[in-house]
Design a protein around this motif. Structure first.
Motif, PDB file in Angstrom:
ATOM      1  N   CYS A   1       0.833  -1.211   0.000  1.00 33.11           N
ATOM      2  CA  CYS A   1       0.000   0.000   0.000  1.00 33.11           C
ATOM      3  C   CYS A   1       0.863   1.256   0.000  1.00 33.11           C
ATOM      4  O   CYS A   1       0.503   2.261  -0.625  1.00 33.11           O
ATOM      5  CB  CYS A   1      -0.931  -0.003   1.206  1.00 33.11           C
ATOM      6  SG  CYS A   1      -2.263  -1.222   1.097  1.00 33.11           S
TER       7      CYS A   1
ATOM      8  N   LEU B   1      -4.331  -5.307   2.072  1.00 34.44           N
ATOM      9  CA  LEU B   1      -4.563  -4.230   3.037  1.00 34.44           C
ATOM     10  C   LEU B   1      -4.073  -4.588   4.431  1.00 34.44           C
ATOM     11  O   LEU B   1      -3.927  -3.715   5.284  1.00 34.44           O
ATOM     12  CB  LEU B   1      -6.057  -3.889   3.106  1.00 34.44           C
ATOM     13  CG  LEU B   1      -6.753  -3.544   1.801  1.00 34.44           C
ATOM     14  CD1 LEU B   1      -8.177  -3.087   2.088  1.00 34.44           C
ATOM     15  CD2 LEU B   1      -5.996  -2.470   1.040  1.00 34.44           C
TER      16      LEU B   1
ATOM     17  N   LEU C   1      -2.988   0.712   4.811  1.00 35.16           N
ATOM     18  CA  LEU C   1      -4.095   1.290   4.057  1.00 35.16           C
ATOM     19  C   LEU C   1      -4.117   2.799   4.185  1.00 35.16           C
ATOM     20  O   LEU C   1      -4.413   3.515   3.214  1.00 35.16           O
ATOM     21  CB  LEU C   1      -5.411   0.689   4.547  1.00 35.16           C
ATOM     22  CG  LEU C   1      -6.687   1.237   3.907  1.00 35.16           C
ATOM     23  CD1 LEU C   1      -6.682   1.009   2.405  1.00 35.16           C
ATOM     24  CD2 LEU C   1      -7.922   0.600   4.547  1.00 35.16           C
TER      25      LEU C   1
ATOM     26  N   LEU D   1      -1.862   4.348   1.706  1.00 34.11           N
ATOM     27  CA  LEU D   1      -2.419   4.284   0.353  1.00 34.11           C
ATOM     28  C   LEU D   1      -3.440   5.393   0.128  1.00 34.11           C
ATOM     29  O   LEU D   1      -3.398   6.104  -0.882  1.00 34.11           O
ATOM     30  CB  LEU D   1      -3.062   2.914   0.133  1.00 34.11           C
ATOM     31  CG  LEU D   1      -3.887   2.753  -1.147  1.00 34.11           C
ATOM     32  CD1 LEU D   1      -3.001   2.883  -2.371  1.00 34.11           C
ATOM     33  CD2 LEU D   1      -4.620   1.418  -1.153  1.00 34.11           C
TER      34      LEU D   1
END
Length: 732
Positions: A416, A435, A486, A489
């Motif tokens: 990510c 994730l 995550l 990201l």
């Protein structure tokens, strides 16, 4: 446009703005005070039907502006679900002198007689009639009037006969530069008439058997007048539905490539579903041709057509913008090597990349590649992001990324974190395990190491059918939903509009590109990292302000669904939501959170729910009624139940709803009765209304799906990934 907007425009000359900068002076600003340029910018957001049928009636100034060529030159009427045949005829009459590009794609409800009114638009150059009712005779009469046409899209339906085309129509077809055909019956369509084609897009949706159970024959007349001509071809794309007939017909279309590969070919996209695509003998000459011309822009091939050497030869010296090697594990290594080690001239031009795998649940024979090709290496992906920094569409569905078990991790960033450097990315499809920040060693060892032979002998054999995930006593040791990867990201991708998070092994009950299963065959617990993705990961998505489409499928770690609520609160542009097989499949535990989410989704236009044991009762439909702009609804639930009275009340409260497809439990009589009631009561006010209510386990389900307009199956009913797919790579 609804009456509220029309009344507002009609009263815009009343005082609206108070100037606080003056000394208690009230200034009235009306529509006459705005410049034409500003008004045209505003009117550009109004649907054309409303523009010509409603706004133009407000005042003389708006009537003149609504006829401006900047608003009427390029017109799309594809989702004007509330417009009747009469309304379309009025609109076409006013468009006749100005429109140059017109799309009626998906207007399945319009009569054939309305299609003939298109002959008034004599200046039209691009015309899209995909999904419309069009016979060969009507097409002939239409082409006789459209002398400026150079781009055409339409369906080749059963009964189509190119011999019925007039000489004037054939002459115009010979000058076409762009053609898109959706083939619903074995035919060359009008391709043999189009000798100057530069772009050809084909969609094959021919069933292997008729409704009567008779096999479909695919033996076409091959002669001088039937063989397609591709001398000028620059772009070729073909998308196939499952079936042997579709593959056989595709090879007939490609037969000419065995003799001559078009010298100007720069886009070649072929998508064939299933584990064993048909062999194409001209695949090797195509690789030589693409490598020699150095003009390749987009490439997609079935996995059996090329080997690594052919792919290397085709990419060498080119600067592709779109690469799709979905279901091609044997070629992934070569794709990455070409991009990272100078095998292409300029990797920075790459915009779209599809390296998705296929579900092992559907094709168990491919499970042998799990440990090697399917694993995403953190270091490799980090280098790829650095080289291809302009990527906008990335699809890694059904791949695996295990943060703690990636070989040679040694300080390499999380996947990510690498993807977060793609600041231009707009659509992204990821496996759920990507994730996860990691899995406890105790838990991973329990799933990675095989059981002893003694334990396997004493263990109860798994029953055939639905595999139900049951948490073990050791699972409390799992890390509690860490979302640091995550978060990186999401913070680095502010332009993200489409996000798909799909668990490994997920396969829909009604898939678009695979045979329908009519049962969930997803093996639960197959990936420990995917089970670590839970409600907190979903809640983290609330930081995406531009999010428009969200798909969550096959995520066993979703228990209460509480993460959906903040997404609905903080993503005001969310228009399409697809949820499938979340949490435990033996019971639906996130009903309360789902209803709270629906009450907040005021902008939602499309909802697809696929979940066993869904109870669509009065409370559910009351919450769903808050989605006042909902246009398309599809509910798929094995052993699910629905309340007919609540369903009817919901349809009445959502005037924009024109697609209602429900496949659940219940008797055939109850489903057909409710379907008839809804059609009889609302079809007059909603000309495009499509209501399909049918028992999911009924043996005639395939026939019901076949009778549903293809455009609706593509939009919502049948599950498919929309990231970096063929339609995106070859925009029309």
């Amino acid at each position: 446009m609804n009456s509220t907007i029309t009344e507002t425009l009609g009263n815009v000359d009343h005082p609206r703005v108070q100037d606080h900068c003056e000394e208690d002076v009230m200034s009235s600003v009306g529509i006459s005070s705005l410049s034409d340029e500003i008004l045209l910018c505003i009117l550009n957001y109004v649907p054309v039907c409303d523009l010509l049928l409603n706004v133009a009636r407000v005042c003389h100034k708006l009537r003149v502006l609504c006829q401006d060529k900047t608003l009427l030159t390029h017109v799309c009427l594809s989702e004007e679900y509330t417009a009747s045949d009469l309304s379309f005829r009025h609109v076409l009459k006013q468009l006749a002198s100005q429109v140059q590009s017109l799309s009626l794609s998906g207007c399945y409800w319009l009569s054939g007689a309305t299609m003939e009114h298109l002959a008034r638009c004599r200046a039209i150059k691009r015309l899209d009639l995909t999904g419309c009712r069009l016979t060969s005779l009507r097409l002939s009469r239409l082409l006789e009037s459209l002398s400026c046409l150079n781009s055409l899209a339409f369906d080749v339906a059963p009964g189509f006969n190119s011999a019925q085309l007039s000489s004037e129509a054939v002459d115009l077809l010979s000058r076409l530069s762009e053609l898109r055909q959706t083939l619903l019956t074995p035919s060359y369509g009008v391709v043999p008439c189009c000798s100057q084609l530069r772009r050809l897009a084909l969609q094959f949706d021919i069933p292997d058997v008729t409704r009567e159970g008779i096999g479909v024959c695919c033996q076409l007349m091959v002669g001088q007048s039937s063989v397609p001509h591709y001398q000028q071809l620059e772009e070729f794309s073909a998308k196939l539905a499952p079936g042997e007939v579709n593959q056989t017909l595709l090879l007939l279309y490609l037969a000419v490539f065995s003799v001559h590969v078009p010298e100007r070919l720069r886009v070649f996209l072929v998508s064939i579903p299933g584990p064993n695509p048909a062999h194409w003998p001209a695949a090797t000459p195509l690789a030589h041709c693409l490598g020699n011309h150095s003009s390749l822009e987009a490439l997609q091939l079935p996995r059996s057509w090329w080997d690594s050497m052919s792919l290397e030869r085709a990419l060498r010296g080119n600067s592709p913008k779109h690469l799709s090697f979905s279901r091609c594990p044997a070629l992934w290594t070569q794709v990455l090597r070409s991009l990272l080690e100078g095998g292409v001239r300029d990797a920075a031009r790459l915009v779209s990349l599809n390296l998705s795998a296929t579900s092992h649940s559907l094709y168990p024979e491919s499970s042998g590649i799990r440990g090697g090709e399917e694993q995403l290496g953190a270091g490799t992906m980090s280098r790829l992001v650095s080289v291809c920094s302009k990527l906008q569409h990335v699809n890694l569905m059904h791949r695996h990324y295990h943060h703690e078990s990636t070989p040679g991790l040694d300080g390499e960033p999380h996947l990510c974190a690498s993807l977060s450097r793609l600041q231009h990315v707009r659509s992204l499809a990821l496996p759920a395990c990507a994730l996860s920040d990691g899995c406890s060693s105790r838990h991973s060892a329990a799933h990675a190491s095989p059981s002893s032979s003694l334990l396997r002998g004493l263990r109860k054999a798994p029953r055939v059918g639905l595999q139900v995930y049951k948490p073990s006593e050791s699972e409390p040791s799992l890390p509690r939903d860490s979302t640091s990867g995550l978060a990186q990201l999401l913070s680095g991708c502010p332009l993200l509009e489409t996000l798909e998070l799909i668990g490994p092994g997920f396969i829909s009950t009604l898939p678009r590109l695979e045979p329908c299963t009519r049962a969930c065959i997803e093996p639960r617990g197959m990936c420990a990292w995917a089970r670590c993705v839970g409600d907190s990961h979903v809640a983290a998505l609330q930081v995406l302000p531009r999010l428009r489409r969200l798909t969550l499928a096959g995520l066993p770690g979703i228990h209460k669904g509480t993460g959906l609520i903040p997404v609905a609160k903080h993503c005001p542009n969310l228009q399409a939501l697809s949820l499938a097989n979340l949490g435990c499949l033996k019971t639906m535990n996130y009903t309360a959170s789902l209803m709270d989410t629906l009450r907040l989704c005021t902008q939602l236009q499309e909802l697809r729910l696929e979940q066993p044991y869904l109870s669509a009762n009065a409370s559910f439909f009351e919450a769903l009624s808050c989605c006042s702009r909902l246009k398309r609804l599809c509910i798929i639930s094995r052993s699910g139940t629905f309340d007919p009275v609540a369903t009817e009340t919901f349809v009445a409260r959502c005037p924009s709803l024109c697609v209602c497809h429900i496949f659940m439990g219940g008797t055939l009589v109850a489903c057909r009765t409710l379907q008839k009631v809804l059609i009889d009561r609302y079809s007059a006010a909603r000309p495009a209304l499509s209501v399909v209510i049918f028992p999911l386990q009924h043996e005639d389900l395939a026939l019901v799906i076949r009778d549903t307009p293809l455009t609706l199956l593509d939009k919502i009913t049948l599950f498919q990934s929309r990231v970096a797919q063929t339609p995106l790579l070859a925009p029309w």
